[in-house]
Design a protein around this motif. Structure first.
Motif, short mmCIF file in Angstrom:
data_model
loop_
_atom_site.label_atom_id
_atom_site.label_comp_id
_atom_site.label_asym_id
_atom_site.label_seq_id
_atom_site.Cartn_x
_atom_site.Cartn_y
_atom_site.Cartn_z
N ALA A 110 22.39 5.40 3.46
CA ALA A 110 23.19 6.61 3.69
C ALA A 110 24.03 6.48 4.96
N LYS A 111 23.45 5.88 6.02
CA LYS A 111 24.16 5.75 7.30
C LYS A 111 25.38 4.86 7.18
N TYR A 112 25.22 3.73 6.49
CA TYR A 112 26.32 2.77 6.39
C TYR A 112 27.07 2.88 5.06
N LYS A 113 26.75 3.92 4.28
CA LYS A 113 27.44 4.18 3.02
C LYS A 113 27.43 2.96 2.10
N ASN A 158 11.91 5.11 2.36
CA ASN A 158 12.58 6.12 3.20
C ASN A 158 13.53 5.45 4.18
N GLY A 159 13.06 4.34 4.80
CA GLY A 159 13.93 3.62 5.73
C GLY A 159 15.14 3.02 5.04
N LEU A 160 14.93 2.47 3.84
CA LEU A 160 16.05 1.90 3.09
C LEU A 160 17.07 2.97 2.73
N GLY A 161 16.58 4.15 2.33
CA GLY A 161 17.49 5.24 2.00
C GLY A 161 18.31 5.69 3.19
N ASN A 216 0.85 -1.18 0.00
CA ASN A 216 0.00 0.00 0.00
C ASN A 216 0.90 1.24 0.00
N PRO A 217 0.37 2.40 -0.38
CA PRO A 217 1.22 3.60 -0.51
C PRO A 217 1.98 3.95 0.76
N ASN A 218 1.34 3.86 1.94
CA ASN A 218 2.02 4.22 3.19
C ASN A 218 3.19 3.29 3.49
N ALA A 219 2.95 1.97 3.31
CA ALA A 219 4.03 1.01 3.56
C ALA A 219 5.18 1.21 2.58
#
Length: 231
Positions: free
Chosen positions: A187-190, A180-183, A171-174
């Protein structure tokens, strides 16, 4: 992937709708001609030929028009479709609601089968007609004729089973939360994109979750999934 071609019956229904729409335009034009002086009027045959050519120019398809039918409609007659409206179990509004129901349920992953559509129609007709509606419900061919009448908007398709928990997760929210979480993690672990891989985990569907012939939207592209319970 190329979709399933329309059946002969669906093509005939499509042509009939095109014919009725074109005849309605010709009738309106002929009634306008009757308001002109007699010498300036176009006759029935001329109007039929003009609208036949107009339709060819617009669509590339030739649909013959009968001047006798045009004369009858101009005198206040009805098309076969209009004449049969009072014989149907459902009103036009109720039929539109059934079409909307089929499209919505298909989008949610619960496309109805012929049997399910008949059950809903029986309940609607019985609620309005009461004892006038036969106990056995609509006839066995009613659903097929209904699908044919509305083949411009709905169609029959072979469903593909989809494990229900997986279906509810899409669904759109999931999707927004996931990407966003994957991004953030990348970014955090490069993490470089070229070192990422996709995987697909699905539930195990119970036996009997084979494909089923169901109704869905004509605009639906790709497979029509049908949510089923899994482990």
């Amino acid at each position: 992937m190329v979709g399933r071609p329309k059946s002969i019956a669906e093509k005939a229904a499509f042509t009939k709708r095109q014919h009725d729409a074109l005849m309605a335009r010709a009738t309106k034009a002929y009634l306008g001609e009757l308001e002109k002086p007699y010498r300036d009027r176009r006759g029935l045959r001329i109007i039929c030929r003009d609208f036949e050519q107009l339709h060819v120019n617009e669509t590339g398809l030739f649909i013959p028009l009968s001047f006798a039918t045009l004369s009858r409609l101009a005198d206040g007659g009805h098309t076969r479709e209009e004449a049969n409206l009072h014989r149907r179990w459902l009103t036009p509004i109720e039929e539109d609601l059934i079409v909307s129901f089929i499209i919505e349920m298909g989008a949610r992953g619960f496309p109805p089968s012929h049997r399910r559509i008949k059950e809903h129609v029986d309940r609607i007709a019985h609620a309005r007609l009461g004892a006038k509606f036969p106990p056995r419900g609509v006839g066995k061919n009613w659903t097929a004729r209904f699908m044919l009448r509305h083949s411009e908007h709905i169609k029959m398709a072979d469903s593909r089973p989809l494990e229900d928990k997986r279906g509810r997760a899409v669904n759109p929210n999931a999707n927004v939360l996931y990407w966003n979480g994957l991004g953030d993690v990348m970014a955090k672990y490069k993490i470089k994109r070229k070192t990422t891989f996709g995987s697909d985990e699905i539930g195990v569907l119970a036996r009997g979750a084979e494909r089923e012939r169901v109704a869905t939207s004509r605009a639906k592209k790709g497979p029509q999934y049908q949510q089923r319970a899994g482990t």
